[in-house]
Write a protein that holds these residues in place. Structure first.
Motif, mmCIF file in Angstrom:
data_model
loop_
_atom_site.group_PDB
_atom_site.id
_atom_site.type_symbol
_atom_site.label_atom_id
_atom_site.label_comp_id
_atom_site.label_asym_id
_atom_site.label_seq_id
_atom_site.Cartn_x
_atom_site.Cartn_y
_atom_site.Cartn_z
ATOM 1 N N LEU A 43 11.346 -2.905 1.615
ATOM 2 C CA LEU A 43 11.289 -1.472 1.298
ATOM 3 C C LEU A 43 9.853 -0.943 1.227
ATOM 4 C CD1 LEU A 43 14.085 -1.333 -1.418
ATOM 5 C CD2 LEU A 43 14.273 -0.879 1.038
ATOM 6 N N THR A 44 8.866 -1.809 1.473
ATOM 7 C CA THR A 44 7.467 -1.371 1.471
ATOM 8 C C THR A 44 7.277 -0.322 2.556
ATOM 9 O OG1 THR A 44 6.719 -3.524 0.680
ATOM 10 C CG2 THR A 44 5.078 -2.129 1.761
ATOM 11 N N ARG A 45 6.655 0.780 2.171
ATOM 12 C CA ARG A 45 6.395 1.883 3.106
ATOM 13 C C ARG A 45 4.910 1.981 3.399
ATOM 14 N NH1 ARG A 45 9.031 5.952 -0.928
ATOM 15 N NH2 ARG A 45 7.416 4.831 -1.997
ATOM 16 N N ASP A 46 4.576 2.699 4.443
ATOM 17 C CA ASP A 46 3.172 2.941 4.776
ATOM 18 C C ASP A 46 2.451 3.572 3.596
ATOM 19 O OD1 ASP A 46 3.597 1.926 7.301
ATOM 20 O OD2 ASP A 46 3.603 3.872 8.304
ATOM 21 N N SER A 47 3.135 4.443 2.867
ATOM 22 C CA SER A 47 2.504 5.108 1.729
ATOM 23 C C SER A 47 2.163 4.107 0.617
ATOM 24 C CB SER A 47 3.398 6.226 1.184
ATOM 25 O OG SER A 47 4.643 5.708 0.752
ATOM 26 N N ASP A 48 2.940 3.037 0.485
ATOM 27 C CA ASP A 48 2.628 1.993 -0.491
ATOM 28 C C ASP A 48 1.339 1.271 -0.111
ATOM 29 O OD1 ASP A 48 5.030 2.412 -2.005
ATOM 30 O OD2 ASP A 48 6.122 1.238 -0.499
ATOM 31 N N ILE A 49 1.192 0.990 1.158
ATOM 32 C CA ILE A 49 -0.015 0.322 1.646
ATOM 33 C C ILE A 49 -1.220 1.246 1.496
ATOM 34 C CG2 ILE A 49 -1.131 -0.717 3.667
ATOM 35 C CD1 ILE A 49 1.792 -1.508 4.533
ATOM 36 N N ASP A 50 -1.041 2.509 1.831
ATOM 37 C CA ASP A 50 -2.126 3.490 1.648
ATOM 38 C C ASP A 50 -2.548 3.571 0.185
ATOM 39 O OD1 ASP A 50 -2.054 4.070 4.363
ATOM 40 O OD2 ASP A 50 -0.854 5.899 4.106
ATOM 41 N N ALA A 51 -1.576 3.547 -0.721
ATOM 42 C CA ALA A 51 -1.878 3.614 -2.155
ATOM 43 C C ALA A 51 -2.659 2.383 -2.599
ATOM 44 C CB ALA A 51 -0.592 3.751 -2.962
ATOM 45 N N LEU A 52 -2.323 1.208 -2.064
ATOM 46 C CA LEU A 52 -3.062 0.000 -2.404
ATOM 47 C C LEU A 52 -4.500 0.081 -1.892
ATOM 48 C CD1 LEU A 52 -3.335 -2.812 -3.569
ATOM 49 C CD2 LEU A 52 -2.353 -3.710 -1.432
ATOM 50 N N VAL A 53 -4.671 0.550 -0.681
ATOM 51 C CA VAL A 53 -6.028 0.698 -0.141
ATOM 52 C C VAL A 53 -6.837 1.658 -1.015
ATOM 53 C CG1 VAL A 53 -7.388 1.541 1.822
ATOM 54 C CG2 VAL A 53 -5.384 0.090 2.216
ATOM 55 N N ASP A 54 -6.246 2.766 -1.401
ATOM 56 C CA ASP A 54 -6.935 3.719 -2.287
ATOM 57 C C ASP A 54 -7.297 3.057 -3.609
ATOM 58 O OD1 ASP A 54 -6.725 5.713 -0.369
ATOM 59 O OD2 ASP A 54 -4.978 6.663 -1.314
ATOM 60 N N LEU A 55 -6.396 2.267 -4.155
ATOM 61 C CA LEU A 55 -6.652 1.568 -5.417
ATOM 62 C C LEU A 55 -7.805 0.582 -5.267
ATOM 63 C CD1 LEU A 55 -5.888 0.889 -8.348
ATOM 64 C CD2 LEU A 55 -4.144 -0.672 -7.420
ATOM 65 N N VAL A 56 -7.844 -0.135 -4.169
ATOM 66 C CA VAL A 56 -8.939 -1.084 -3.921
ATOM 67 C C VAL A 56 -10.264 -0.343 -3.823
ATOM 68 C CG1 VAL A 56 -9.921 -2.676 -2.210
ATOM 69 C CG2 VAL A 56 -7.513 -2.878 -2.866
ATOM 70 N N VAL A 57 -10.289 0.765 -3.115
ATOM 71 C CA VAL A 57 -11.525 1.544 -2.967
ATOM 72 C C VAL A 57 -11.981 2.064 -4.330
ATOM 73 C CG1 VAL A 57 -12.522 3.656 -1.992
ATOM 74 C CG2 VAL A 57 -11.138 2.135 -0.556
ATOM 75 N N ARG A 58 -11.072 2.662 -5.086
ATOM 76 C CA ARG A 58 -11.428 3.181 -6.421
ATOM 77 C C ARG A 58 -11.952 2.071 -7.322
ATOM 78 N NH1 ARG A 58 -6.388 5.453 -6.258
ATOM 79 N NH2 ARG A 58 -5.696 4.210 -8.042
ATOM 80 N N THR A 59 -11.277 0.945 -7.295
ATOM 81 C CA THR A 59 -11.684 -0.181 -8.137
ATOM 82 C C THR A 59 -13.040 -0.709 -7.687
ATOM 83 O OG1 THR A 59 -9.361 -0.742 -8.488
ATOM 84 C CG2 THR A 59 -10.989 -2.428 -9.031
ATOM 85 N N GLY A 60 -13.223 -0.835 -6.397
ATOM 86 C CA GLY A 60 -14.499 -1.317 -5.864
ATOM 87 C C GLY A 60 -15.654 -0.400 -6.195
ATOM 88 N N GLU A 61 -15.404 0.898 -6.222
ATOM 89 C CA GLU A 61 -16.460 1.850 -6.557
ATOM 90 C C GLU A 61 -16.905 1.708 -8.014
ATOM 91 O OE1 GLU A 61 -14.595 5.516 -5.376
ATOM 92 O OE2 GLU A 61 -15.454 5.395 -3.356
ATOM 93 N N ALA A 62 -16.038 1.130 -8.854
ATOM 94 C CA ALA A 62 -16.355 0.974 -10.268
ATOM 95 C C ALA A 62 -17.070 -0.358 -10.552
ATOM 96 C CB ALA A 62 -15.077 1.054 -11.101
ATOM 97 N N VAL A 63 -17.210 -1.193 -9.546
ATOM 98 C CA VAL A 63 -17.812 -2.515 -9.701
ATOM 99 C C VAL A 63 -19.160 -2.528 -8.984
ATOM 100 C CG1 VAL A 63 -17.528 -4.981 -9.215
ATOM 101 C CG2 VAL A 63 -15.533 -3.587 -9.788
ATOM 102 N N ASP A 64 -20.190 -3.051 -9.646
ATOM 103 C CA ASP A 64 -21.475 -3.158 -8.952
ATOM 104 C C ASP A 64 -21.569 -4.499 -8.238
ATOM 105 O OD1 ASP A 64 -22.259 -5.164 -10.716
ATOM 106 O OD2 ASP A 64 -23.634 -3.879 -11.836
ATOM 107 N N GLY A 65 -22.671 -4.771 -7.626
ATOM 108 C CA GLY A 65 -22.861 -5.990 -6.835
ATOM 109 C C GLY A 65 -22.792 -7.266 -7.632
ATOM 110 N N ASP A 66 -22.839 -7.189 -8.952
ATOM 111 C CA ASP A 66 -22.743 -8.388 -9.789
ATOM 112 C C ASP A 66 -21.353 -8.532 -10.405
ATOM 113 O OD1 ASP A 66 -25.404 -9.126 -9.393
ATOM 114 O OD2 ASP A 66 -26.068 -7.763 -10.950
#
Length: 70
Positions: A43-66
């Protein structure tokens, strides 16, 4: 550096797992830490994958290089 990027990937996965919104793990490819998602639910939809990518980007933006908060 490569080690810093590996730490950031691991920290992104850790934060997403702790947040409970999605489950993401890491694995190694050619000695580098990379994020790994496994979509087995039919039942995974394209929108679920898009939401995960957005979550990864948001989370990554909150983490510095260390792997700490910016």
């Amino acid at each position: 550096a490569a080690g810093d990027a590996d730490g950031v990937q691991a920290e992104i996965a850790r934060r997403i797992q702790l947040g409970g919104e999605s489950f993401l793990t890491t694995t190694e490819v050619d000695g580098r830490t990379v994020l790994r998602a496994c979509f087995i639910n039919p039942l995974t939809r394209d929108s679920d994958i898009d939401a995960l990518v957005d979550l990864v980007v948001r989370t990554g933006e909150a983490v510095d290089g260390d792997g700490r908060d910016r």
